[in-house]
Write a protein that holds these residues in place. Sequence first.
Motif, PDB file in Angstrom:
ATOM      1  N   LYS A 258      -8.995   3.966   4.531  1.00 40.13           N
ATOM      2  CA  LYS A 258      -9.202   2.943   5.551  1.00 40.13           C
ATOM      3  C   LYS A 258      -8.839   1.541   5.076  1.00 40.13           C
ATOM      4  O   LYS A 258      -8.629   0.643   5.893  1.00 40.13           O
ATOM      5  N   TRP A 259      -8.773   1.322   3.744  1.00 38.11           N
ATOM      6  CA  TRP A 259      -8.476  -0.018   3.239  1.00 38.11           C
ATOM      7  C   TRP A 259      -7.015  -0.198   2.823  1.00 38.11           C
ATOM      8  O   TRP A 259      -6.613  -1.289   2.433  1.00 38.11           O
ATOM      9  N   THR A 260      -6.217   0.840   2.903  1.00 36.12           N
ATOM     10  CA  THR A 260      -4.868   0.735   2.362  1.00 36.12           C
ATOM     11  C   THR A 260      -3.952  -0.108   3.249  1.00 36.12           C
ATOM     12  O   THR A 260      -4.057  -0.082   4.478  1.00 36.12           O
ATOM     13  N   VAL A 261      -3.083  -0.852   2.624  1.00 33.61           N
ATOM     14  CA  VAL A 261      -2.075  -1.645   3.334  1.00 33.61           C
ATOM     15  C   VAL A 261      -0.769  -0.861   3.430  1.00 33.61           C
ATOM     16  O   VAL A 261      -0.031  -0.984   4.401  1.00 33.61           O
ATOM     17  N   TRP A 263       1.444   2.916   3.221  1.00 32.66           N
ATOM     18  CA  TRP A 263       1.373   4.349   3.554  1.00 32.66           C
ATOM     19  C   TRP A 263       0.441   4.661   4.720  1.00 32.66           C
ATOM     20  O   TRP A 263      -0.004   5.797   4.890  1.00 32.66           O
ATOM     21  N   ARG A 264       0.134   3.700   5.566  1.00 28.48           N
ATOM     22  CA  ARG A 264      -0.745   3.946   6.706  1.00 28.48           C
ATOM     23  C   ARG A 264      -0.114   4.928   7.705  1.00 28.48           C
ATOM     24  O   ARG A 264      -0.820   5.599   8.467  1.00 28.48           O
ATOM     25  N   PHE A 265       1.206   5.051   7.685  1.00 30.85           N
ATOM     26  CA  PHE A 265       1.875   5.955   8.623  1.00 30.85           C
ATOM     27  C   PHE A 265       1.713   7.420   8.215  1.00 30.85           C
ATOM     28  O   PHE A 265       2.123   8.321   8.951  1.00 30.85           O
ATOM     29  N   LEU A 266       1.132   7.673   7.027  1.00 30.47           N
ATOM     30  CA  LEU A 266       0.795   9.039   6.629  1.00 30.47           C
ATOM     31  C   LEU A 266      -0.580   9.408   7.170  1.00 30.47           C
ATOM     32  O   LEU A 266      -1.427   8.544   7.372  1.00 30.47           O
ATOM     33  N   ASP A 267      -0.828  10.694   7.369  1.00 26.42           N
ATOM     34  CA  ASP A 267      -2.179  11.106   7.719  1.00 26.42           C
ATOM     35  C   ASP A 267      -3.054  11.068   6.472  1.00 26.42           C
ATOM     36  O   ASP A 267      -2.547  11.090   5.335  1.00 26.42           O
ATOM     37  N   GLU A 268      -4.351  11.004   6.672  1.00 24.96           N
ATOM     38  CA  GLU A 268      -5.275  10.818   5.547  1.00 24.96           C
ATOM     39  C   GLU A 268      -5.210  11.970   4.554  1.00 24.96           C
ATOM     40  O   GLU A 268      -5.301  11.757   3.333  1.00 24.96           O
ATOM     41  N   GLN A 269      -5.028  13.181   5.029  1.00 17.30           N
ATOM     42  CA  GLN A 269      -4.976  14.332   4.122  1.00 17.30           C
ATOM     43  C   GLN A 269      -3.790  14.234   3.172  1.00 17.30           C
ATOM     44  O   GLN A 269      -3.913  14.485   1.971  1.00 17.30           O
ATOM     45  N   THR A 270      -2.636  13.858   3.711  1.00 20.22           N
ATOM     46  CA  THR A 270      -1.449  13.682   2.854  1.00 20.22           C
ATOM     47  C   THR A 270      -1.650  12.526   1.889  1.00 20.22           C
ATOM     48  O   THR A 270      -1.318  12.626   0.697  1.00 20.22           O
ATOM     49  N   PHE A 271      -2.189  11.417   2.393  1.00 21.32           N
ATOM     50  CA  PHE A 271      -2.423  10.226   1.577  1.00 21.32           C
ATOM     51  C   PHE A 271      -3.296  10.534   0.362  1.00 21.32           C
ATOM     52  O   PHE A 271      -3.059  10.023  -0.735  1.00 21.32           O
ATOM     53  N   ARG A 346      -0.080   4.155  -5.149  1.00 24.22           N
ATOM     54  CA  ARG A 346      -0.722   5.123  -4.262  1.00 24.22           C
ATOM     55  C   ARG A 346      -1.479   4.424  -3.132  1.00 24.22           C
ATOM     56  O   ARG A 346      -1.544   4.918  -2.010  1.00 24.22           O
ATOM     57  N   SER A 347      -2.042   3.274  -3.432  1.00 22.84           N
ATOM     58  CA  SER A 347      -2.730   2.499  -2.412  1.00 22.84           C
ATOM     59  C   SER A 347      -2.686   1.029  -2.792  1.00 22.84           C
ATOM     60  O   SER A 347      -2.821   0.679  -3.964  1.00 22.84           O
ATOM     61  N   LEU A 348      -2.496   0.185  -1.790  1.00 21.03           N
ATOM     62  CA  LEU A 348      -2.542  -1.255  -1.992  1.00 21.03           C
ATOM     63  C   LEU A 348      -3.637  -1.827  -1.103  1.00 21.03           C
ATOM     64  O   LEU A 348      -3.593  -1.664   0.118  1.00 21.03           O
ATOM     65  N   HIS A 349      -4.622  -2.470  -1.713  1.00 19.50           N
ATOM     66  CA  HIS A 349      -5.644  -3.170  -0.939  1.00 19.50           C
ATOM     67  C   HIS A 349      -5.209  -4.619  -0.741  1.00 19.50           C
ATOM     68  O   HIS A 349      -4.323  -5.112  -1.438  1.00 19.50           O
ATOM     69  N   TYR A 350      -5.867  -5.309   0.163  1.00 22.29           N
ATOM     70  CA  TYR A 350      -5.387  -6.640   0.564  1.00 22.29           C
ATOM     71  C   TYR A 350      -5.347  -7.634  -0.590  1.00 22.29           C
ATOM     72  O   TYR A 350      -4.448  -8.471  -0.675  1.00 22.29           O
ATOM     73  N   PHE A 388      -4.657  -6.758   9.844  1.00 23.66           N
ATOM     74  CA  PHE A 388      -5.904  -6.094   9.451  1.00 23.66           C
ATOM     75  C   PHE A 388      -6.607  -5.538  10.683  1.00 23.66           C
ATOM     76  O   PHE A 388      -6.839  -6.262  11.653  1.00 23.66           O
ATOM     77  N   PRO A 389      -6.945  -4.256  10.639  1.00 17.26           N
ATOM     78  CA  PRO A 389      -6.562  -3.274   9.620  1.00 17.26           C
ATOM     79  C   PRO A 389      -5.079  -2.945   9.731  1.00 17.26           C
ATOM     80  O   PRO A 389      -4.454  -3.184  10.776  1.00 17.26           O
TER      81      PRO A 389
END
Length: 420
Positions: A258-261, A263-271, A346-350, A388-389
Amino acid sequence: MSSPPHVVSSSGFLRLGYRFFRSLLLDKRYFWGLSGIVILGDTFLTQLVVHFIPYTEIDWETYMVHVNLYLNGERNYSEIVGPTGPLVYPAGHVHIHHLLHRITDGGRNIGLAQQIYGALYIASLVLVSCVYRQAGAPNWTVLLLPLSKRLHSIFVLRLFNDCWSAVLVPAAILAFQKASDDLGILIFSLALSVKMSALLYLPGILVVLFKRHGLAVTVRHLLVLAFTQIALARSFLVEDARAYLQNAFDLSRMFMYKWTVNWRFLDEQTFLSRSWARGLLLGHVTVLVAFGLFRWCRSDGGVAVVLRNGFRRPMLPATLSPVLVSADYVATVLMTSNLIGILFARSLHYQFYSWYFQQLPFLAQRTKYPLLLQLTILAGVEYAWNVFPSTSLSSGVLLASNSALLLGIWFGYAEGKPAI
């Protein structure tokens, strides 16, 4: 019939003003004149942000709770937990926030903390300007540095610990540009002791050190890096070395979707999947190796020449000429190394935007793109970090912008611009 005196005077004044502003923007002799104006202006802007935009609590309270546990004698990293989670930063973070805890009355004086972080932000601006000046960036580039709404927020409205690394990293780059490599590796080690993300620069640093000094001195610098980390973390390592290393340098850490900037276009399971994480790691390593093989050693005749020189003569520089490891080369390679890591993160937060925003104008100029496209890429990155988000669109724009920038460097000036 001659023009009235006052008309001639007005025309002359306009010409003088035009020459002055043109020199301010383009003449390297006036670099610090323009930079000084930008720094003073941004100092005023930062104070406006502090006074008129409300502070938002996110991690500051947790930092202070961690410090309280530390002050009460806890040295086991697995037992240091706050409102938003456990202590997951290296020991330098603890020492810095121990000092801030004392200065800000246990973290309760938020106004003072904001002023400290405001000064920290201006320090980062000054250091980045120094890096730009050493690398020969055009004067006008510094006009782009204060333009991020998100970066001001990260520093003075959120008080994230990333800000300390964002100041230490350009200081390290500046030291490496000046060939003060002993100082550079110490400052870099301090940055690494605050945020593990500083590791993204390490491949570029190894290239610079190996070319400049050869194998033996590069190994010595790595030992300095390791021993500095051990010295800063000694009390935690003595208590429980495994807990410290697992928390402070957890390379497999999973971030919340929920906090990632990115790869949001991926579904959570793939992410969250391990296969996706392994794919990103493979991509990261592959692109780094590609730059090492085909871009960062071209002026020396190729990576084979550099490696052969470095291993055959371990006490001597591996580069054909020290001139090839210029201040521009150092900045370009180190910032590109960081950009590659961010692209495959893998994930970028703000708050992670502070890792590279101030480097973007410089990197854009290491492409051969027309200026309008460079500015469009920078605008795309800024847009994505301010949604955001995040959405599938904003994440897609971020990926496209970062990718376009890296591709532009690959086909542009991956070793810095040639001297004119």
